[in-house]
Structure formats: structure tokens, C-alpha cells
Design an enzyme around this catalytic site. Structure first.
Site: not given
Length: 631
Positions: A162-163, A528, A212, A100
Site C-alpha cells: 500500500f502506497q 500563450m 518507515k 505536495e
């Protein structure tokens, strides 16, 4: 700004498709591809006003089509899965990324390269939280992006389902605005508002979180919707009195500087900037986010200011008696120690975001407005001022600046140990690929060298993570840029550290037919950080060696081939040109070039963090020599 009606919304969507915009105080044509309803431009047919019975997911996809979205970057998952079914039949192209974070940076690269809104999609919980870094990155750099996330069903919100993650709360400080959609029927309005907010005023990321069960619920899709943003009225046109005062100062100052930031690019104001600069003869400096807004080769361009800016640009700002800041924010990397920055300068600060004016440096003449309108009105006001009063002669000022440019040009020394110079690689890459290519940098030494040794002559040819400094930005952002500009050569200039964070998106590029080119500046270290350890930590190199030299782990050529790309390697100066030319000749697959360079090269000039710009170092142990009446 009046609230858009369905009729004006449909009209603006049609004008977006034809590449034009309506005029007015909330003029959406102030930036390429922006309108009240359609913040993207595309050849994809946009649905005319219509009503249909669909699911919430169907309404989401139809809204994206109506907004002119041509591509989204994402990964499906449980909570967002209902949206993927109507997407299967949509005119909107979905690019399946491998992480993602890649989706978010790809949306950013697409937006930066095209001026249109970039779109990414993720599921709930970890999918959404993986977008946090690219959202923060887009927020810091004012990039128009809409992130669409799935959420657990409404009855489960707050139960640690969940999630589940409160992505709205998590991203509240790093989004321009965000939404938690409550009903399916409001999806078209929310999407239209999200795109309008992302693209207008000061651009930025907007999050739309959709449960959802809302995606699964029946809905009436109606387009165009009426936007409901009663408190959102960006000021685009500046106040005339402030413009006239700025013009008076610009024509009377003896040591003026135009300090140009990324807002000039976002406003599509580069032609006006050049006209204003040439009309006044004032020196120009362009920040890291503004490279390409004013041609590097132009006689009046002093280069980039700040921590790794040119001596002339740093000196110019420091010694100025007038700084005209256009779409810039007086970032700490430009100002150095703030209380010692430009002590004798009167400041004109123009920005579309009033919160930026006076935030870091007091503005003697504050100007709130879109940079395009500000510059256009400054041109008119300066013309009137010059007709009434002759401008101050800047010959002495230019003599000082030209002397510094001659004595302290950007350059580099070849490594004493015979290794390949990273600066030479990047310089030749810019010369061979040319000014029409798009260059996308990661973060670190290679980013600074790319900003210094490639000549940027045109807007939107330099993309990088400026404010957040996100390692891993380059590969997915280059992917997004190439999708947005498929006929343009796109080079990602990456470090071996950055490259290992997001190189999995090369698999996406290979499978989706996105032939970007990647130059890995492989010095075997986090370069760096190692430079700072050399300069400030007594050469105690704690955890900066990556093993890409000593152990060739990973072998970048083999890794490229495993990801479906062409892998090349270059280890000496004699092979640099032919290697770059070989990569340029491959246009049917992504290419990765492993440039094995020396580990001891440093970025110069340098103003150490927290120190005054007066203390700029031209090279290690070399401080520029100024006249007694100068710094």
C-alpha cells in the site's frame, strides 16, 4: 577536494552560521550560504558535535537542525509519519501545504530567493510522486533542493505494498543524486551528503527516501558525520591557459557579446560581472534565468535574448564574432534553429558543469569552473591583456546595436477594443512595487511580459520556471520566497490558467501568516497556446478558453476570500494604479488581484519555434529592417 573530516565539517557548519566560508579548490563560499556540511544559513542554533540515542526519525530531525535548516514544506502521511513526532518539538518550522507539488515549488522559491537549500517532505507513493514535477523543475533550473520522502518498510519494498512507489527509480533522471536509506545510523551522513551535493558544484535537487521501519528503528545520532563522496569533486577554479586565451579574444574581437546565464546568479558573481562588462565595454545579454544578474537599466545591457528577447539582444548574438557564455547552456529558446545560430562567432563557454560545454554549440575555448572564479580571473587576465595591447574599438559595434535599440524598443499597443492591456498592468506593477520587490512568474504570456516590462536591477528579484516551464509554479514559489525573505514584498504574477493549478496554497499562506501578493493576469484563455493558435493554426481556438471571462468561473475575488485572502478586481486602466497601491498597503494577509485583461494581446518580439533567429518578428507581420551588410 579532500574528503571532509568531522572536524572540518563542524568548522564549516560554524562558518556557515557566521556567513563565511573557507577558501580552496572546493571553496564553499563560491555561492551564498554554501558549506560542506551546512548548505543553509540561519540564525537557528546548530547543535555542536554530539552523540545521542534516538530513533531514526529523531536522527533525521536532529540532522536537519544541525544543518541549519529553518523551515521545511510538507504533508504528513503513513510512511513518513514517524518523522513528524520529533518534528513537533523541533526548532525547524514545518509549513503544512495543501498539495505536495506546492511543497516542492515552495522549497524551490525559498532556495531561489535566498541561495540556501530548500527542503520539502512527503510520504510514500502518491505523496512522493506528487513531488516529481517540482523535482524536475528544480533539476532543469539547477536549484538546490532536498526532497525527503517516506517509503514503505524494507521488507515490503518490491511487493506492491500500500502506497509503495519506487521514487528512487522514478526520479533518477531528474535528480542530481538520490538515496534509499538502509539503516538508521546512516541518516546523519546521508543528510549531510544530500545537502552538500544539492548546494555545491552545479546545484540541483537531491532525493532522500527513508523506509518507515528505518525511521522507527533505534539509532545513534552522531554529529558531525564524515562525508563519503569519493567521486564528487566539482572543478571551481578554471584553467589559466583557457582564461588567458579568452581574455585575448575579448580584447581583440570587433563584435563581442557577453551571454550571461543563471549560473552567474547561483555563483554570486554579479558584482564581478558588472566589473568585467564595464572594464571591456562589451554588450551584455541576460537569459530568462539570469534577469537581475546585470542591471536592466545599465547602458551596456541589450536585454534578454531568444524567442521573446529584444531585437538588439537577438541581433547582437546572431551577428557577434565572439560570444562569451558565462553560466549559460545554449538553450533552444535562445539559439532558435541551432545550425543557423551566430554563424560567425567564436565561442568561449564557461560553466561549472563540463557536460554543458559543447553539448549544443561547439566551444572554441572551453572553461570549466565556477562563474565567480571564472569572472574574477577573467578580470585579472583582461587587465594584463589591456596593459600589453590596446583593446579593439567597439564604437561601430555599439552604433549598430544602439540603432536597433532605438528603432525596435520593447513596447505594446493599447487594445483596439478598449480592454485592459496586460503589458500596461505588469509595467505599472513593476514601477509601483519597485526594484526591491521579488517577482515570481508562472509560465506563459504573463511570464514573458513580466520579463520584458519589469526592470530587474538586483539579483534574486526574478523567480520563474525557465527550463521545465511549469504552470502552477508561481503561487507556491512566491510562498517559499516570502518565507525566506519575510521583510521583502513578494508579487506572484500569474495567469488565470496557471493560477487554477496551485491556488490552494493561498490557504497555506493565509493560515501560516505568509502575506504574498498575487496579480492574476486574467485573459480568459490559455494565452500563450492561444497566441500560437492565432499565428500557426489559422485561429482555430481548440480548448484554450477557460471561462474566467465569459462565465467568471471561478470568480477569483470570491475564491481569494474563500481561501482567507483579500480579493480585489481591476478591469480598466484608470484603476490600475490605485488597485496596485491598495494591494501594497495590505501586509497582514495574502492579496489576490484579478486583472481582467484583453484576450488578443500577444508577446512580441518573437522567434517562432524551430526557425532561425534571423527570422525574428518585431510584431505581427513586421520584420526588423537591417542594413544590407547585417542579418
Amino acid at each position: 577536494m579532500t574528503r571532509p573530516t568531522p572536524e572540518t565539517l563542524a568548522h564549516s557548519a560554524r562558518r556557515a552560521r557566521s556567513g563565511t566560508g573557507a577558501a580552496g579548490d572546493s571553496d564553499p563560499a563560491a555561492r551564498p550560504g554554501r558549506t560542506a556540511a551546512a548548505a543553509t544559513t540561519t540564525e537557528t542554533p546548530v547543535r555542536e558535535p554530539a552523540t545521542a540515542q534516538v530513533s531514526g526519525a529523531g536522527s533525521l530531525v536532529r540532522s536537519l537542525e544541525a544543518l541549519g535548516v529553518d523551515v521545511v514544506f510538507g504533508i504528513p502521511g503513513g510512511a513518513i509519519l514517524p518523522a513528524y513526532d520529533p518534528l513537533y518539538d523541533s526548532t525547524v518550522r514545518h509549513i503544512l501545504v495543501r498539495h505536495e507539488q506546492g511543497a516542492g515549488h515552495a522549497a524551490t522559491g525559498y532556495a531561489q530567493a535566498t541561495g540556501r537549500v530548500g527542503v520539502c517532505i512527503a510520504t510514500s507513493g502518491p505523496g512522493a510522486t506528487n513531488l516529481v514535477t517540482p523535482i524536475a523543475d528544480a533539476y532543469m533550473d539547477s536549484v538546490p533542493m532536498v526532497a525527503i520522502t517516506g517509503q514503505v518498510a524494507r521488507p515490503s519494498i518490491g511487493t506492491d505494498a500500500f502506497q509503495e512507489a519506487d521514487i528512487q527509480g522514478i526520479t533518477l533522471p531528474i535528480t542530481k543524486h538520490n538515496f534509499l536509506v538502509q539503516t538508521a545510523d546512516e541518516i546523519p551522513r546521508v543528510l549531510a551528503e544530500a545537502f552538500h551535493l544539492a548546494a555545491t558544484g552545479r546545484p540541483g535537487p537531491v532525493l532522500v527516501d527513508i523506509p518507515k521501519d528505518v525511521l522507527q528503528a533505534p539509532a545513534t545520532f552522531s554529529w558531525p558525520p564524515t562525508l563519503d563522496l569519493p567521486g564528487y569533486r566539482p572543478t571551481l577554479h578554471p584553467h589559466g591557459k583557457q582564461i588567458r586565451e579568452a581574455a585575448r579574444l575579448m580584447t581583440s574581437a570587433r563584435r563581442p557579446v557577453l551571454y550571461v546565464g543563471g549560473g552567474v546568479l547561483k555563483a554570486g558573481a554579479t558584482e564581478g560581472l558588472r566589473k568585467l562588462a564595464e572594464q571591456t565595454g562589451i554588450p551584455v545579454v541576460t537569459t530568462l534565468m539570469a534577469l537581475g544578474a546585470f542591471p536592466d537599466s545599465h547602458r551596456q545591457h541589450l536585454g534578454m535574448p531568444g524567442m521573446h528577447g529584444t531585437v538588439a539582444a537577438v541581433y547582437g548574438l546572431q551577428k557577434a564574432d565572439l560570444i562569451v557564455a558565462l553560466g549559460a547552456r545554449f538553450d533552444d529558446r535562445v539559439t532558435g534553429k541551432l545550425d543557423s545560430f551566430a554563424p560567425d562567432a567564436t565561442v568561449v563557454h564557461a560553466d561549472i558543469d563540463p557536460a554543458e560545454i559543447g553539448k549544443n554549440r561547439h566551444a572554441d575555448v572551453p572553461i570549466v569552473g565556477d562563474a565567480r572564479h571564472v569572472i574574477d580571473e577573467l578580470i585579472a587576465a583582461v587587465t594584463a591583456e589591456q596593459a600589453a595591447h590596446p583593446s579593439v574599438d567597439l564604437t561601430d559595434w555599439w552604433a549598430q546595436l544602439d540603432d536597433l535599440r532605438e528603432r525596435y524598443p520593447l513596447g505594446f499597443e493599447e487594445p483596439a477594443d478598449g480592454t485592459l492591456s496586460p503589458q500596461y498592468v505588469i509595467k505599472r506593477l513593476g514601477e509601483i512595487a519597485g526594484p526591491d520587490a521579488v517577482y515570481v512568474a508562472g509560465v506563459g504570456q504573463h511570464q514573458m511580459w513580466a520579463s520584458q516590462f519589469i526592470s530587474y536591477e538586483k539579483p534574486h528579484t526574478w523567480l520563474n520556471s525557465g527550463g521545465l516551464g511549469t504552470m502552477g509554479y508561481a503561487v507556491p514559489a512566491a510562498m517559499g520566497a516570502k518565507v525566506g525573505k519575510p521583510d521583502t514584498t513578494v508579487w506572484a504574477v500569474d495567469g488565470d490558467g496557471c493560477f487554477q493549478m496551485t491556488n490552494q496554497e493561498l490557504a497555506t499562506c493565509a493560515l501560516e501568516g505568509i502575506p504574498i501578493k498575487v496579480a492574476v493576469i486574467n485573459n480568459g484563455n490559455l494565452g500563450m497556446v492561444r497566441q500560437w493558435q492565432t499565428l500557426f493554426y489559422g485561429e482555430r481556438y481548440s480548448n484554450t478558453e477557460l471561462g474566467t471571462h465569459k462565465h467568471r468561473i471561478p470568480d477569483f475575488v470570491k475564491l481569494a476570500e474563500a481561501l482567507g485572502c483579500v480579493g480585489l478586481r481591476c478591469e480598466n486602466a484608470a484603476d490600475v494604479d490605485k488597485t496596485i497601491e491598495a494591494a501594497m498597503a495590505i501586509n497582514d494577509a495574502p492579496v489576490v488581484v484579478d486583472f481582467v485583461v484583453g484576450k488578443d494581446a500577444m508577446v512580441w518580439p518573437m522567434v517562432a519555434a524551430g526557425t532561425s533567429n534571423d527570422e525574428i518578428m518585431f510584431a505581427r507581420g513586421v520584420r526588423p529592417a537591417f542594413d544590407e551588410d547585417e542579418l
